[in-house]
Design a protein around this motif. Sequence first.
Motif, PDB file in Angstrom:
ATOM      1  N   CYS A  93       0.708  -1.212  -0.093  1.00  9.57           N
ATOM      2  CA  CYS A  93      -0.109   0.005   0.037  1.00  9.57           C
ATOM      3  C   CYS A  93       0.906   1.257   0.216  1.00  9.57           C
ATOM      4  O   CYS A  93       2.067   1.343   0.695  1.00  9.57           O
ATOM      5  N   CYS A 101      -0.057   2.913   3.652  1.00  2.81           N
ATOM      6  CA  CYS A 101       0.423   2.378   4.914  1.00  2.81           C
ATOM      7  C   CYS A 101       1.576   1.065   5.060  1.00  2.81           C
ATOM      8  O   CYS A 101       1.774   0.539   6.095  1.00  2.81           O
ATOM      9  N   CYS A 158      -4.471   0.187  -0.097  1.00  2.00           N
ATOM     10  CA  CYS A 158      -4.825  -1.050   0.181  1.00  2.00           C
ATOM     11  C   CYS A 158      -6.416  -0.807   0.189  1.00  2.00           C
ATOM     12  O   CYS A 158      -7.309  -1.926   0.194  1.00  2.00           O
ATOM     13  N   CYS A 214      -7.664   4.334   3.157  1.00  2.35           N
ATOM     14  CA  CYS A 214      -6.712   4.179   4.077  1.00  2.35           C
ATOM     15  C   CYS A 214      -6.096   5.316   4.547  1.00  2.35           C
ATOM     16  O   CYS A 214      -5.668   6.285   3.799  1.00  2.35           O
ATOM     17  N   ASN A 219      -4.490   3.306  10.547  1.00  2.85           N
ATOM     18  CA  ASN A 219      -6.143   2.558  10.264  1.00  2.85           C
ATOM     19  C   ASN A 219      -6.184   1.912  11.743  1.00  2.85           C
ATOM     20  O   ASN A 219      -7.595   1.479  11.793  1.00  2.85           O
TER      21      ASN A 219
HETATM   22 ZN   LIG Z   1      -2.925   1.232   3.151  1.00  3.36          ZN
END
Ligand SMILES: [Zn+2]
Length: 159
Positions: free
Chosen positions: A62, A65, A124, A128, A140
Amino acid sequence: MKLDLDRQGDGRSELVIDGVLDLGLSEGRATQAKVRGTLLVDNIQSRFVITGVLSVSGRAECGRCLTEFDLFWDASVEITILRRVDPDETEGQSLVLHQATGEVDLMGSLRECVILGYPQLSVCREDCKGLCAQCGADLNEGICNCTEVEVDPRWEGLP
Ligand SMILES: [Zn+2]
Ligand SMILES: [Zn+2]
């Protein structure tokens, strides 16, 4: 991911693609991709034109993140195989291969199509929240402590 030119009838036929491509991408992008779909092959005089859209998936990081997730994207394919070299031919944006007979390996051209379709930003999930720029916590999973830290009073009032 091969097309046998000698076995192609006139007109239009289908070419089923189902395999894995090494993309060789770096920086958290998918290194391998599963590609699947049915392409159309048009046999027109001295050329073959392969068109269609492939469904692609691969494990990627991602962009926000850094978690690994399954990324899905579509790759539009347009490949022209010229059986006779015609110097006057202009092919525009399409990928052009030159081969008169036998099996054509489409791996390299399909790989190019898959990479061209690779999403600019792969996250993702749409919302996010990414990582905290200060402590690296995954936002998250909750808010980190950084947002609650009060400004050190000794720095206040300085010019
Ligand atoms: Zn993410
Ligand atoms: Zn933090």
